[in-house]
Design a protein around this motif. Sequence first.
Motif, PDB file in Angstrom:
ATOM      1  N   ASP A 115       0.720  -1.407  -0.132  1.00 40.84           N
ATOM      2  CA  ASP A 115       0.046  -0.019  -0.155  1.00 40.84           C
ATOM      3  C   ASP A 115       0.814   1.388  -0.092  1.00 40.84           C
ATOM      4  N   LYS A 116       2.200   1.041   0.653  1.00 42.00           N
ATOM      5  CA  LYS A 116       2.998   2.230   0.619  1.00 42.00           C
ATOM      6  C   LYS A 116       3.599   2.453  -0.716  1.00 42.00           C
ATOM      7  N   SER A 117       3.909   1.411  -1.372  1.00 45.54           N
ATOM      8  CA  SER A 117       4.494   1.559  -2.685  1.00 45.54           C
ATOM      9  C   SER A 117       3.514   2.190  -3.700  1.00 45.54           C
ATOM     10  N   ARG A 118       2.173   1.574  -3.439  1.00 49.15           N
ATOM     11  CA  ARG A 118       1.160   2.015  -4.666  1.00 49.15           C
ATOM     12  C   ARG A 118       0.593   3.278  -4.024  1.00 49.15           C
ATOM     13  N   LYS A 119       0.924   3.894  -3.156  1.00 50.49           N
ATOM     14  CA  LYS A 119       0.802   5.250  -2.567  1.00 50.49           C
ATOM     15  C   LYS A 119      -0.859   5.221  -2.277  1.00 50.49           C
ATOM     16  N   THR A 120      -1.493   4.090  -1.837  1.00 52.46           N
ATOM     17  CA  THR A 120      -2.790   3.870  -1.676  1.00 52.46           C
ATOM     18  C   THR A 120      -3.085   4.766  -0.230  1.00 52.46           C
ATOM     19  N   PHE A 121      -2.167   4.591   0.725  1.00 50.44           N
ATOM     20  CA  PHE A 121      -2.370   5.359   2.033  1.00 50.44           C
ATOM     21  C   PHE A 121      -2.865   7.009   1.852  1.00 50.44           C
ATOM     22  N   ARG A 122      -2.387   7.426   0.772  1.00 50.35           N
ATOM     23  CA  ARG A 122      -2.462   8.876   0.412  1.00 50.35           C
ATOM     24  C   ARG A 122      -4.143   8.984   0.430  1.00 50.35           C
ATOM     25  N   PHE A 123      -4.869   8.067  -0.067  1.00 49.68           N
ATOM     26  CA  PHE A 123      -6.296   8.322   0.322  1.00 49.68           C
ATOM     27  C   PHE A 123      -6.678   8.272   1.654  1.00 49.68           C
ATOM     28  N   LEU A 124      -5.999   7.574   2.515  1.00 45.56           N
ATOM     29  CA  LEU A 124      -6.465   7.286   3.707  1.00 45.56           C
ATOM     30  C   LEU A 124      -6.143   8.567   4.742  1.00 45.56           C
ATOM     31  N   VAL A 125      -4.874   9.037   4.546  1.00 43.64           N
ATOM     32  CA  VAL A 125      -4.469  10.023   5.565  1.00 43.64           C
ATOM     33  C   VAL A 125      -5.167  11.462   5.214  1.00 43.64           C
ATOM     34  N   GLN A 126      -5.978  11.423   4.140  1.00 42.62           N
ATOM     35  CA  GLN A 126      -6.885  12.574   4.179  1.00 42.62           C
ATOM     36  C   GLN A 126      -8.052  12.645   5.007  1.00 42.62           C
ATOM     37  N   ARG A 127      -8.168  11.311   5.563  1.00 45.59           N
ATOM     38  CA  ARG A 127      -9.364  10.990   6.374  1.00 45.59           C
ATOM     39  C   ARG A 127      -8.973  10.381   7.900  1.00 45.59           C
ATOM     40  N   THR A 128      -7.754  10.139   8.124  1.00 46.39           N
ATOM     41  CA  THR A 128      -7.520   9.569   9.366  1.00 46.39           C
ATOM     42  C   THR A 128      -6.251  10.024   9.610  1.00 46.39           C
ATOM     43  N   GLY A 129      -5.837   9.819  10.924  1.00 52.40           N
ATOM     44  CA  GLY A 129      -4.430  10.171  11.411  1.00 52.40           C
ATOM     45  C   GLY A 129      -3.332   8.705  11.112  1.00 52.40           C
ATOM     46  N   ARG A 130      -2.174   9.043  11.318  1.00 51.52           N
ATOM     47  CA  ARG A 130      -1.215   7.872  11.010  1.00 51.52           C
ATOM     48  C   ARG A 130      -1.264   6.925  12.310  1.00 51.52           C
ATOM     49  N   GLU A 131      -1.585   7.264  13.409  1.00 50.01           N
ATOM     50  CA  GLU A 131      -1.570   6.451  14.598  1.00 50.01           C
ATOM     51  C   GLU A 131      -2.657   5.336  14.047  1.00 50.01           C
ATOM     52  N   PRO A 132      -3.949   5.995  13.956  1.00 51.16           N
ATOM     53  CA  PRO A 132      -4.996   4.994  13.697  1.00 51.16           C
ATOM     54  C   PRO A 132      -4.608   3.803  12.596  1.00 51.16           C
ATOM     55  N   LEU A 133      -3.897   4.515  11.683  1.00 49.24           N
ATOM     56  CA  LEU A 133      -3.714   3.853  10.415  1.00 49.24           C
ATOM     57  C   LEU A 133      -2.641   2.770  10.818  1.00 49.24           C
ATOM     58  N   PHE A 134      -1.624   3.174  11.469  1.00 52.55           N
ATOM     59  CA  PHE A 134      -0.695   2.065  12.119  1.00 52.55           C
ATOM     60  C   PHE A 134      -1.397   1.086  13.070  1.00 52.55           C
ATOM     61  N   PHE A 135      -2.124   1.425  13.888  1.00 50.83           N
ATOM     62  CA  PHE A 135      -2.477   0.583  14.953  1.00 50.83           C
ATOM     63  C   PHE A 135      -3.729  -0.461  14.264  1.00 50.83           C
ATOM     64  N   GLY A 136      -4.363   0.206  13.581  1.00 49.85           N
ATOM     65  CA  GLY A 136      -5.568  -0.372  12.828  1.00 49.85           C
ATOM     66  C   GLY A 136      -4.985  -1.449  11.976  1.00 49.85           C
ATOM     67  N   ARG A 137      -3.830  -1.142  11.259  1.00 49.04           N
ATOM     68  CA  ARG A 137      -3.150  -2.470  10.341  1.00 49.04           C
ATOM     69  C   ARG A 137      -2.914  -3.675  11.275  1.00 49.04           C
ATOM     70  N   VAL A 138      -2.101  -3.066  12.423  1.00 50.22           N
ATOM     71  CA  VAL A 138      -1.473  -3.990  13.223  1.00 50.22           C
ATOM     72  C   VAL A 138      -2.600  -4.862  14.037  1.00 50.22           C
ATOM     73  N   LEU A 139      -3.646  -4.183  14.616  1.00 52.30           N
ATOM     74  CA  LEU A 139      -4.650  -4.867  15.222  1.00 52.30           C
ATOM     75  C   LEU A 139      -5.414  -6.105  14.300  1.00 52.30           C
ATOM     76  N   GLY A 140      -5.560  -5.434  12.985  1.00 52.91           N
ATOM     77  CA  GLY A 140      -6.413  -6.344  11.989  1.00 52.91           C
ATOM     78  C   GLY A 140      -5.532  -7.768  11.728  1.00 52.91           C
ATOM     79  N   GLN A 141      -4.056  -7.495  11.679  1.00 56.07           N
ATOM     80  CA  GLN A 141      -3.377  -8.673  11.646  1.00 56.07           C
ATOM     81  C   GLN A 141      -3.437  -9.449  12.710  1.00 56.07           C
ATOM     82  N   MET A 142      -3.366  -8.731  13.993  1.00 56.83           N
ATOM     83  CA  MET A 142      -3.731  -9.770  15.253  1.00 56.83           C
ATOM     84  C   MET A 142      -4.922 -10.483  15.261  1.00 56.83           C
TER      85      MET A 142
END
Lengths: 281, 309
Positions: A115-142
């Motif tokens: 997602d980072k190399s595809r720059k998909t996160f650019r769509f997300l960080v307009q709408r959420t912070g980097r902390e929820p993005l980080f912890f959300g992904r990690v929580l999802g994996q858990m």
Amino acid sequence: MNSQTITQGAPQALHHTWLIARQEVIKGFFNRRGIIALLAFVLVWGLILFYPIKQAASYLADPAIREGLASLSAVASPRKLLSWEIPELALFWVISLYWFPLFAILSSADQFATDKSRKTFRFLVQRTGREPLFFGRVLGQMLLQSSYILVAGAATLLLILFRDPALIPAALRDCVLVLLNLFIVITPYIALMAVLSLYASSARQATMLAVLVWCVISIVSALLGYYQPTLPSLDWLLPGSQIDLLVDNTPSGALIHAPLPVVQSAVLLLAGLFYMKRIAL
Amino acid sequence: MNLIETDKLTKRYGSKLALDGVSLELKPGRPVALVGPNGAGKTTLMSLLCGYIRQDSGEMRILGHTPGHAALLGKVSALPQDALLDPNFTVIEQLGFFARLQGFGPKDAQHEALRVLELVDLKDSAKSKPGALSHGMAKRVAIAQSLIGTPKLVLLDEPTAGLDPANARAIRDLIASTSGDTTFMISSHNLEELERLCDTVLYLDKGKLSQSLSLSSLDAKRSVAEAHLTLSLHSEARADLQPRLSSLPGVTHVKAQASGREFILSYAPKPTGHDTYELELALFRLLAQEGISYRQVLNGKSLEDKLFS
């Protein structure tokens, strides 16, 4: 320089973390890659349950064989493991301690990289912070990894049910502790892969970096141990360094070693968050 | 309150200076154009404003907040250059997810996603995955996501690049019709497009903000010492046309360009209320007498001429 850290209100940040984690779980189960991983998981665990676990458990259920194994060598004999009430769970425990960390490395290698190399996160960080993005992904994996562990544990319980239904109450009690231990064991692996996946540009590169991390730390630790034997070992830096101590243990006894993976996870997650806040997306 | 405010904004990539002390102030309103040659720093400026990257020095504020601040979530959106949607989810699933992050409930998020897809005429592709979309369709979906909710500022990096003319026009119309509540900042190489849409033009070159033009006021033209008419012809003009244009009333200078197909007439404007269109009338009389077919007479200079002449 101004901080570009998003400081969202806690309820909104938690809600975003949950939404992102849920999206990750949906992706993990329903996309092609997730379905292939799930099929591979079911196939491998089917084979593990029906051959090594079922076959070996039928032998280990015999007290005479257990005593024989325990008396083979006072040093090498897995005495605590042989003391488990339900041999299926003991075998599930040993295999899981090595299988799930490996599976966690492989399946959580792409938490961020693609997602980072595809720059998909650019769509997300307009709408959420980097902390929820980080912890959300990690929580999802858990959540994903936990569900895999749960499924494997439930299948083992079924195996026990078919052999002797009277063992189920004891099996349930031990199974809860086993699953909790396994969840604690894999957490630092997921956290480490989160950090590596943030740096890497693909899942494969993240996996290669993980191999590199293990090799480098192991070699440095071995060299230090050889040249400076008085210094404490660096092995504890690596996730899973306590696994050898867990193998010959009881479900409740294994929890004594839980602080190390918990601390490792916390440190790795903090490092990951620090990095996440600074990288270009 | 300023919509965008930057002060000595600087960004380096290694040894390359991508932005060099850019200072600007923009108010909410009509679309703002961001132009400049390749590598001038347009995408870097947009990426900084969106919070994708961090500046090396300088300050920037959007609606009084630093980029990425929680107060700006959902108020600032963008069409990021080269960013791709997740190929694992359908278009509607992703846009719905974005809407959920912006605070819409589950059902409202679906409705909002469909609303913005309808704006770009892609409602029928809602259930397609991004991999099944053409480049132009993917671009329109990316534009659609930037319109979710009620953003105050939308940053569009090359919004019509790669679109067919009909869809490019539809996007221009969409921007023009949405410009009331939302201010667009548009980076593009299509100066004609920007001239139609935008009120203010920022020209970046080698990381520096070299020009800032306002295209809005025709009356302002009348107050300046020199004004212009741009005459475009269908075919190359005869050699004697330029001196004849120079002899028209009030004309101070005529510049021929585009291989004799275009002339820029400079003249001293008369105060409002006087014979304002005297020159235009004289010009049309001349064209009629000579039987010259014209393509366009532009009041002023084209944006290209304003920036580069």
